[in-house]
Design a protein around this motif. Sequence first.
Motif, PDB file in Angstrom:
ATOM      1  N   GLU A   1       0.831  -1.204   0.000  1.00  0.00           N
ATOM      2  CA  GLU A   1       0.000   0.000   0.000  1.00  0.00           C
ATOM      3  C   GLU A   1       0.866   1.255   0.000  1.00  0.00           C
ATOM      4  O   GLU A   1       0.583   2.229  -0.720  1.00  0.00           O
ATOM      5  N   GLU A   2       1.933   1.236   0.787  1.00  0.00           N
ATOM      6  CA  GLU A   2       2.816   2.399   0.858  1.00  0.00           C
ATOM      7  C   GLU A   2       3.544   2.614  -0.472  1.00  0.00           C
ATOM      8  O   GLU A   2       3.809   3.765  -0.874  1.00  0.00           O
ATOM      9  N   ILE A   3       3.874   1.529  -1.166  1.00  0.00           N
ATOM     10  CA  ILE A   3       4.535   1.655  -2.468  1.00  0.00           C
ATOM     11  C   ILE A   3       3.636   2.382  -3.459  1.00  0.00           C
ATOM     12  O   ILE A   3       4.076   3.291  -4.186  1.00  0.00           O
ATOM     13  N   VAL A   4       2.362   1.993  -3.503  1.00  0.00           N
ATOM     14  CA  VAL A   4       1.431   2.655  -4.430  1.00  0.00           C
ATOM     15  C   VAL A   4       1.210   4.105  -4.017  1.00  0.00           C
ATOM     16  O   VAL A   4       1.141   5.007  -4.854  1.00  0.00           O
ATOM     17  N   ARG A   5       1.122   4.370  -2.724  1.00  0.00           N
ATOM     18  CA  ARG A   5       0.908   5.745  -2.255  1.00  0.00           C
ATOM     19  C   ARG A   5       2.073   6.642  -2.652  1.00  0.00           C
ATOM     20  O   ARG A   5       1.891   7.831  -2.930  1.00  0.00           O
ATOM     21  N   SER A   6       3.271   6.070  -2.677  1.00  0.00           N
ATOM     22  CA  SER A   6       4.444   6.882  -3.011  1.00  0.00           C
ATOM     23  C   SER A   6       4.381   7.428  -4.439  1.00  0.00           C
ATOM     24  O   SER A   6       5.015   8.442  -4.746  1.00  0.00           O
ATOM     25  N   ARG A   7       3.626   6.770  -5.315  1.00  0.00           N
ATOM     26  CA  ARG A   7       3.542   7.233  -6.700  1.00  0.00           C
ATOM     27  C   ARG A   7       2.776   8.543  -6.829  1.00  0.00           C
ATOM     28  O   ARG A   7       2.888   9.234  -7.845  1.00  0.00           O
ATOM     29  N   LEU A   8       1.999   8.887  -5.828  1.00  0.00           N
ATOM     30  CA  LEU A   8       1.240  10.136  -5.861  1.00  0.00           C
ATOM     31  C   LEU A   8       1.965  11.269  -5.148  1.00  0.00           C
ATOM     32  O   LEU A   8       1.465  12.390  -5.108  1.00  0.00           O
ATOM     33  N   ARG A   9       3.113  10.978  -4.597  1.00  0.00           N
ATOM     34  CA  ARG A   9       3.889  12.002  -3.901  1.00  0.00           C
ATOM     35  C   ARG A   9       4.905  12.621  -4.865  1.00  0.00           C
ATOM     36  O   ARG A   9       5.169  12.066  -5.930  1.00  0.00           O
ATOM     37  N   PRO A  10       5.480  13.747  -4.503  1.00  0.00           N
ATOM     38  CA  PRO A  10       6.492  14.365  -5.377  1.00  0.00           C
ATOM     39  C   PRO A  10       7.673  13.422  -5.614  1.00  0.00           C
ATOM     40  O   PRO A  10       8.120  12.721  -4.704  1.00  0.00           O
ATOM     41  N   GLN A  11       8.171  13.424  -6.863  1.00  0.00           N
ATOM     42  CA  GLN A  11       9.302  12.593  -7.239  1.00  0.00           C
ATOM     43  C   GLN A  11      10.504  13.511  -7.512  1.00  0.00           C
ATOM     44  O   GLN A  11      10.426  14.411  -8.353  1.00  0.00           O
ATOM     45  N   LEU A  12      11.574  13.322  -6.796  1.00  0.00           N
ATOM     46  CA  LEU A  12      12.767  14.167  -6.905  1.00  0.00           C
ATOM     47  C   LEU A  12      13.941  13.307  -7.349  1.00  0.00           C
ATOM     48  O   LEU A  12      14.220  12.258  -6.753  1.00  0.00           O
ATOM     49  N   ASN A  13      14.631  13.735  -8.412  1.00  0.00           N
ATOM     50  CA  ASN A  13      15.769  12.989  -8.949  1.00  0.00           C
ATOM     51  C   ASN A  13      16.950  13.930  -9.172  1.00  0.00           C
ATOM     52  O   ASN A  13      16.760  15.098  -9.543  1.00  0.00           O
TER      53      ASN A  13
ATOM     54  N   ALA B   1       2.287  14.358  -9.655  1.00  0.00           N
ATOM     55  CA  ALA B   1       1.056  14.041 -10.371  1.00  0.00           C
ATOM     56  C   ALA B   1      -0.046  14.996  -9.945  1.00  0.00           C
ATOM     57  O   ALA B   1      -0.283  15.206  -8.748  1.00  0.00           O
ATOM     58  N   ILE B   2      -0.692  15.585 -10.911  1.00  0.00           N
ATOM     59  CA  ILE B   2      -1.832  16.462 -10.639  1.00  0.00           C
ATOM     60  C   ILE B   2      -3.140  15.677 -10.742  1.00  0.00           C
ATOM     61  O   ILE B   2      -4.030  15.813  -9.912  1.00  0.00           O
ATOM     62  N   LEU B   3      -3.230  14.852 -11.755  1.00  0.00           N
ATOM     63  CA  LEU B   3      -4.431  14.029 -11.954  1.00  0.00           C
ATOM     64  C   LEU B   3      -3.994  12.675 -12.501  1.00  0.00           C
ATOM     65  O   LEU B   3      -3.530  12.581 -13.641  1.00  0.00           O
ATOM     66  N   ASN B   4      -4.141  11.635 -11.667  1.00  0.00           N
ATOM     67  CA  ASN B   4      -3.849  10.273 -12.104  1.00  0.00           C
ATOM     68  C   ASN B   4      -4.911   9.361 -11.488  1.00  0.00           C
ATOM     69  O   ASN B   4      -4.728   8.776 -10.419  1.00  0.00           O
ATOM     70  N   LEU B   5      -6.037   9.272 -12.142  1.00  0.00           N
ATOM     71  CA  LEU B   5      -7.188   8.562 -11.591  1.00  0.00           C
ATOM     72  C   LEU B   5      -6.919   7.071 -11.413  1.00  0.00           C
ATOM     73  O   LEU B   5      -7.422   6.449 -10.476  1.00  0.00           O
ATOM     74  N   GLU B   6      -6.128   6.498 -12.294  1.00  0.00           N
ATOM     75  CA  GLU B   6      -5.834   5.073 -12.173  1.00  0.00           C
ATOM     76  C   GLU B   6      -5.057   4.780 -10.895  1.00  0.00           C
ATOM     77  O   GLU B   6      -5.383   3.855 -10.134  1.00  0.00           O
ATOM     78  N   THR B   7      -4.018   5.574 -10.620  1.00  0.00           N
ATOM     79  CA  THR B   7      -3.214   5.337  -9.427  1.00  0.00           C
ATOM     80  C   THR B   7      -4.019   5.577  -8.157  1.00  0.00           C
ATOM     81  O   THR B   7      -3.856   4.862  -7.154  1.00  0.00           O
ATOM     82  N   ILE B   8      -4.908   6.566  -8.185  1.00  0.00           N
ATOM     83  CA  ILE B   8      -5.760   6.813  -7.013  1.00  0.00           C
ATOM     84  C   ILE B   8      -6.637   5.597  -6.725  1.00  0.00           C
ATOM     85  O   ILE B   8      -6.781   5.162  -5.573  1.00  0.00           O
TER      86      ILE B   8
ATOM     87  N   GLU C   1     -10.386   0.697 -15.775  1.00  0.00           N
ATOM     88  CA  GLU C   1     -11.228   1.565 -16.611  1.00  0.00           C
ATOM     89  C   GLU C   1     -10.677   2.978 -16.675  1.00  0.00           C
ATOM     90  O   GLU C   1     -10.775   3.653 -17.712  1.00  0.00           O
ATOM     91  N   ARG C   2     -10.104   3.453 -15.576  1.00  0.00           N
ATOM     92  CA  ARG C   2      -9.565   4.816 -15.548  1.00  0.00           C
ATOM     93  C   ARG C   2      -8.260   4.944 -16.339  1.00  0.00           C
ATOM     94  O   ARG C   2      -7.786   6.064 -16.540  1.00  0.00           O
ATOM     95  N   ARG C   3      -7.713   3.820 -16.756  1.00  0.00           N
ATOM     96  CA  ARG C   3      -6.519   3.878 -17.580  1.00  0.00           C
ATOM     97  C   ARG C   3      -6.795   4.600 -18.900  1.00  0.00           C
ATOM     98  O   ARG C   3      -5.874   5.089 -19.565  1.00  0.00           O
ATOM     99  N   ARG C   4      -8.047   4.637 -19.284  1.00  0.00           N
ATOM    100  CA  ARG C   4      -8.423   5.307 -20.533  1.00  0.00           C
ATOM    101  C   ARG C   4      -8.473   6.828 -20.380  1.00  0.00           C
ATOM    102  O   ARG C   4      -8.626   7.549 -21.358  1.00  0.00           O
TER     103      ARG C   4
END
Length: 443
Positions: free
Chosen positions: A59-71, A102-109, A270-273
């Motif tokens: 669950e934490e891994i998926v949640r991290s995808r919605l957080r800021p990504q810094l490289n 991410a501003i809007l990523n319905l699939e990941t949410i 479905e939200r992948r579309r």
Amino acid sequence: MTAGVFSKPWMVALVVIGIAVSSQSIFGGELSRSYKRILVTEPSIDRARLRTTRQEIREEIVRSRLRPQLNALVSENLIQENSLNASESFQGSRFELSVSQAILNLETIARLEREERLTDASRSAFIAAKDEVALQLLQRFFQVQQATSRLISIESLVRTLELRREQAEARAQAGQGSRLEIFQFDSRLAERRANLATAKAELEVAKASLLELDPVFQLKDQVVEFSVDFEWPEIDSIEDLVHRASVDNPRSTELQLLFNAEQLGLTAIERRRFPVIQFGASFGERDVNSDNSSATKTQTAVYGVSFTWPLYSGGRTSAEIDEQGAVLQSIRTDQASLKRRLAREISEAVSNYRSGQDRVNAQSAYLNAQMVVERVLLAAYQQGAVSQAEYFDALDTLASARIARDSAIFSTALSWLRLQVISGAFVADNLDWIDGLLMNVPE
């Protein structure tokens, strides 16, 4: 359904020629203490706990995808070029820092919500594993108690026969009896001692089973009291228990949460579309030095919003939707099967619990009656009014009545705890009630 107040008196006892019996019984609260120990040591509990931990990490891994990504990127390069006419080398360094959100990523949410439901489902499975261990503990404990009851009854019978044999031998020596009577006592004693050896072996097997679950389970000798009074807890109707089980039973809860999770998984597909909107910014700096030219230093800053809209994936999304629909249907089938099984188990447990109370009362009354019969036949036998075989049968019946009474008590208590587990109402305090019950029941 909670333990009732001990207020309804009824007598259950076994007195064989006034001998107080000593038996194996538990320290008060030992079942609860054992249960707590098992929750730490039992492998099935460890597996359920680790599955929950693993799911929380997912669950934490998926949640991290919605957080800021810094490289950050740092590189240092040396390039050497050689030709027939010349040789040239370049030395350069590069530094780049980028950030995205991410501003809007319905699939990941939706996938995050799915993982949250799966985490809740794994926690329900963990509770179910703990409840099953509690039921297993009580079943093995009652096997020990039942074997102990049988052993004590046969021991009492053997002691009584030994006492009667001594009396018969004294009468024979005084010329008031025959040697045949002594031989009959010896024959019956040999038979009952063989039964006693079997009972001891059965007790050791039952203890080994209990100690496999909890190697430090404490048993101790306790002087038996000859009376007991308590009140069996009231239970709800079968319909109410079935309804409660459909909501509160950990396995029912787990399946419902799994269904909700897979529904969210379908939503994610479905939200992948739908389009994905993401903000990104980066800052980079390059520094290049050449043997034949001056140093070149370049700085670059990029920021903006990206808009990605998947238009066609070769039919993959539709296929995954169909697959997810099959998963949902499979869970629905499991839910229907579990509901039928719980309804059947509740009906059986309620029947056993209610009939068990009547059986306890009936067996207790029968035991008391057999105690009277044994005393009457003893007096008649000593006066020569009944045969030795009739008196032997009375002793056997008395021992069997005690074993049957105790069995009724244990099976009724087990039915009550099974109802707590099936209906989802089990708490550790239920074991305290069992402890209290058995501290008031003669062993």
